[in-house]
Design an enzyme around this catalytic site. Structure first.
Site, PDB file in Angstrom:
ATOM      1  N   ASP A  87       9.641  40.254 -68.139  1.00 38.96           N
ATOM      2  CA  ASP A  87       8.474  38.425 -67.501  1.00 38.96           C
ATOM      3  C   ASP A  87       9.105  37.425 -68.885  1.00 38.96           C
ATOM      4  O   ASP A  87      10.070  37.194 -68.531  1.00 38.96           O
ATOM      5  CB  ASP A  87       7.368  39.105 -68.526  1.00 38.96           C
ATOM      6  CG  ASP A  87       6.225  37.571 -68.658  1.00 38.96           C
ATOM      7  OD1 ASP A  87       6.550  36.792 -68.168  1.00 38.96           O
ATOM      8  OD2 ASP A  87       5.088  38.620 -68.689  1.00 38.96           O
ATOM      9  N   ASP A 124       1.470  48.460 -64.101  1.00 38.63           N
ATOM     10  CA  ASP A 124      -0.946  48.576 -64.360  1.00 38.63           C
ATOM     11  C   ASP A 124      -1.557  46.752 -64.410  1.00 38.63           C
ATOM     12  O   ASP A 124      -0.686  46.375 -64.486  1.00 38.63           O
ATOM     13  CB  ASP A 124      -0.835  49.319 -65.542  1.00 38.63           C
ATOM     14  CG  ASP A 124      -0.630  49.039 -67.001  1.00 38.63           C
ATOM     15  OD1 ASP A 124       0.449  48.134 -67.062  1.00 38.63           O
ATOM     16  OD2 ASP A 124      -1.848  48.518 -67.231  1.00 38.63           O
ATOM     17  N   PHE A 134       0.981  37.868 -61.819  1.00 38.89           N
ATOM     18  CA  PHE A 134       0.643  39.495 -61.805  1.00 38.89           C
ATOM     19  C   PHE A 134       0.789  39.851 -61.014  1.00 38.89           C
ATOM     20  O   PHE A 134       0.531  39.877 -60.158  1.00 38.89           O
ATOM     21  CB  PHE A 134      -0.722  38.934 -62.930  1.00 38.89           C
ATOM     22  CG  PHE A 134      -0.648  40.450 -63.464  1.00 38.89           C
ATOM     23  CD1 PHE A 134      -1.180  40.500 -65.297  1.00 38.89           C
ATOM     24  CD2 PHE A 134      -1.013  41.608 -63.275  1.00 38.89           C
ATOM     25  CE1 PHE A 134      -0.667  41.551 -65.608  1.00 38.89           C
ATOM     26  CE2 PHE A 134      -1.377  42.903 -64.363  1.00 38.89           C
ATOM     27  CZ  PHE A 134      -1.286  42.658 -65.210  1.00 38.89           C
ATOM     28  N   GLY A 183       5.307  52.134 -67.740  1.00 37.79           N
ATOM     29  CA  GLY A 183       5.592  51.363 -66.786  1.00 37.79           C
ATOM     30  C   GLY A 183       6.891  52.116 -66.371  1.00 37.79           C
ATOM     31  O   GLY A 183       7.126  51.380 -65.045  1.00 37.79           O
ATOM     32  N   LYS A 194      10.134  38.415 -63.165  1.00 34.20           N
ATOM     33  CA  LYS A 194      10.277  37.194 -63.328  1.00 34.20           C
ATOM     34  C   LYS A 194      11.186  36.052 -62.865  1.00 34.20           C
ATOM     35  O   LYS A 194      11.981  36.046 -64.111  1.00 34.20           O
ATOM     36  CB  LYS A 194       8.327  36.905 -63.790  1.00 34.20           C
ATOM     37  CG  LYS A 194       8.294  38.131 -64.113  1.00 34.20           C
ATOM     38  CD  LYS A 194       6.245  37.518 -64.395  1.00 34.20           C
ATOM     39  CE  LYS A 194       5.176  38.612 -63.754  1.00 34.20           C
ATOM     40  NZ  LYS A 194       4.009  38.373 -64.553  1.00 34.20           N
ATOM     41  N   ARG A 198      -0.989  51.895 -61.465  1.00 36.27           N
ATOM     42  CA  ARG A 198       1.055  52.631 -61.526  1.00 36.27           C
ATOM     43  C   ARG A 198       0.793  53.267 -60.740  1.00 36.27           C
ATOM     44  O   ARG A 198       2.195  53.095 -60.186  1.00 36.27           O
ATOM     45  CB  ARG A 198       0.890  52.948 -63.505  1.00 36.27           C
ATOM     46  CG  ARG A 198       0.532  52.453 -63.998  1.00 36.27           C
ATOM     47  CD  ARG A 198       1.178  53.158 -65.314  1.00 36.27           C
ATOM     48  NE  ARG A 198       1.115  52.967 -66.599  1.00 36.27           N
ATOM     49  CZ  ARG A 198       0.790  51.858 -67.307  1.00 36.27           C
ATOM     50  NH1 ARG A 198       2.365  50.632 -66.983  1.00 36.27           N
ATOM     51  NH2 ARG A 198       0.854  51.290 -68.415  1.00 36.27           N
ATOM     52  N   ASP A 246      10.046  48.126 -66.512  1.00 31.25           N
ATOM     53  CA  ASP A 246       9.712  48.053 -65.166  1.00 31.25           C
ATOM     54  C   ASP A 246       9.804  46.750 -64.734  1.00 31.25           C
ATOM     55  O   ASP A 246      10.645  46.408 -63.751  1.00 31.25           O
ATOM     56  CB  ASP A 246       8.253  48.432 -65.638  1.00 31.25           C
ATOM     57  CG  ASP A 246       7.217  48.157 -66.237  1.00 31.25           C
ATOM     58  OD1 ASP A 246       8.028  47.302 -66.751  1.00 31.25           O
ATOM     59  OD2 ASP A 246       6.087  48.071 -66.486  1.00 31.25           O
TER      60      ASP A 246
HETATM   61  P1  IMP Z   1       7.803  40.622 -71.603  1.00 28.09           P
HETATM   62  O1  IMP Z   1       7.863  40.995 -73.138  1.00 28.09           O
HETATM   63  O2  IMP Z   1       7.337  39.397 -71.582  1.00 28.09           O
HETATM   64  O3  IMP Z   1       8.764  40.347 -70.850  1.00 28.09           O
HETATM   65  O4  IMP Z   1       6.734  41.686 -71.441  1.00 28.09           O
HETATM   66  C1  IMP Z   1       7.696  42.735 -70.964  1.00 28.09           C
HETATM   67  C2  IMP Z   1       6.188  43.919 -70.609  1.00 28.09           C
HETATM   68  O5  IMP Z   1       5.097  43.199 -70.624  1.00 28.09           O
HETATM   69  C3  IMP Z   1       6.524  44.342 -69.339  1.00 28.09           C
HETATM   70  O6  IMP Z   1       6.936  45.828 -70.026  1.00 28.09           O
HETATM   71  C4  IMP Z   1       5.042  45.197 -68.899  1.00 28.09           C
HETATM   72  O7  IMP Z   1       4.381  46.221 -69.573  1.00 28.09           O
HETATM   73  C5  IMP Z   1       4.193  43.937 -69.581  1.00 28.09           C
HETATM   74  N1  IMP Z   1       3.846  42.890 -68.290  1.00 28.09           N
HETATM   75  C6  IMP Z   1       4.205  42.081 -67.948  1.00 28.09           C
HETATM   76  N2  IMP Z   1       4.747  40.942 -66.967  1.00 28.09           N
HETATM   77  C7  IMP Z   1       3.531  41.919 -66.212  1.00 28.09           C
HETATM   78  C8  IMP Z   1       3.361  41.936 -64.801  1.00 28.09           C
HETATM   79  O8  IMP Z   1       2.917  41.198 -64.193  1.00 28.09           O
HETATM   80  N3  IMP Z   1       2.095  42.920 -64.653  1.00 28.09           N
HETATM   81  C9  IMP Z   1       2.434  43.987 -65.583  1.00 28.09           C
HETATM   82  N4  IMP Z   1       2.790  43.954 -66.618  1.00 28.09           N
HETATM   83  C10 IMP Z   1       3.524  42.938 -66.684  1.00 28.09           C
HETATM   84 MG    MG Z   2       5.837  48.232 -69.738  1.00 28.68          MG
END
Ligand code: IMP
Ligand code: MG
Length: 189
Positions: A108, A165, A158, A50, A136, A171, A105
């Site tokens: 979240d 992706d 999303f 990403g 986010k 991507r 990238d």
């Molecule tokens: P976290 O561990 O919840 O912060 O998730 C982060 C990872 O989830 C990122 O590195 C992305 O690969 C994926 N991800 C989370 N939200 C999205 C989204 O809205 N679109 C695409 N990938 C996402």
């Molecule tokens: Mg990622």
């Protein structure tokens, strides 16, 4: 994803950020990172896949000595449950005593970055910083970790494009789009 679905994103999905806005934001982050790291010869570690376009763009705007490396870890991998990360590639440069800037990238819930930061500290990194292209909102999902450098905010939807992706595709979209539930379920079906 087929060509019609790819076009459907470009034509119908909500455009959040255009490429020029994204690249301006990366320039701003590069200035901040330069202020903080220009004398410490850091290792810039990209989280594949990403981070790819963000990582490339960012490193070209950092005009001081640094090394680059990458790792591949993801939470949303096929066999991934809960907070467990699946590691495909670990960094190959020793992190011992080094300043490390993790480049990803999207933030979240922050679980992925927190786990990677933890891995770098266990690997002996002196200082660990995190840079994400987009984040986010914090109110909804209280982040496990907040990033040190954030390019742009995105809503709690999303998102896809500029490295991000949906089921492995999208991507290479040059802008960042939000997918509504209908488009998302179509792409994930
Ligand atoms: P976290 O561990 O919840 O912060 O998730 C982060 C990872 O989830 C990122 O590195 C992305 O690969 C994926 N991800 C989370 N939200 C999205 C989204 O809205 N679109 C695409 N990938 C996402
Ligand atoms: Mg990622």
């Amino acid at each position: 994803m087929n060509s019609d679905q790819f076009e459907a994103i470009r034509q119908n999905a909500e455009l959040l950020w255009r490429r020029d806005q994204i690249e301006n934001a990366i320039e701003c982050m590069a200035k901040d990172i330069t202020n903080d790291f220009r004398h410490s010869k850091p290792i810039l570690v990209g989280v594949m896949n990403g981070a790819l376009p963000f990582f490339a763009r960012l490193m070209l705007s950092l005009r001081f000595p640094l090394e680059v490396d990458y790792l591949h870890a993801s939470r949303y991998g096929d066999q991934c449950v809960g907070d467990e990360l699946s590691w495909t590639v670990e960094p190959s440069v020793s992190l011992q005593g080094r300043d490390v800037i993790i480049v990803d990238d999207i933030l979240d819930e922050g679980i992925t970055l927190a786990a990677i930061a933890d891995y770098c500290r266990r690997g002996g990194a002196e200082k660990v910083a995190t840079a994400v292209l987009v984040a986010k909102p914090k109110e909804k999902n209280e982040h496990v970790l907040s990033a040190d450098y954030v390019g742009l905010e995105v809503p709690d939807k999303f998102v896809v494009g500029y490295g991000m992706d949906v089921a492995g595709y999208g991507r290479n979209l040059e802008n960042i789009y939000a997918l509504d539930d209908q488009l998302q379920s179509l792409l994930l079906s």
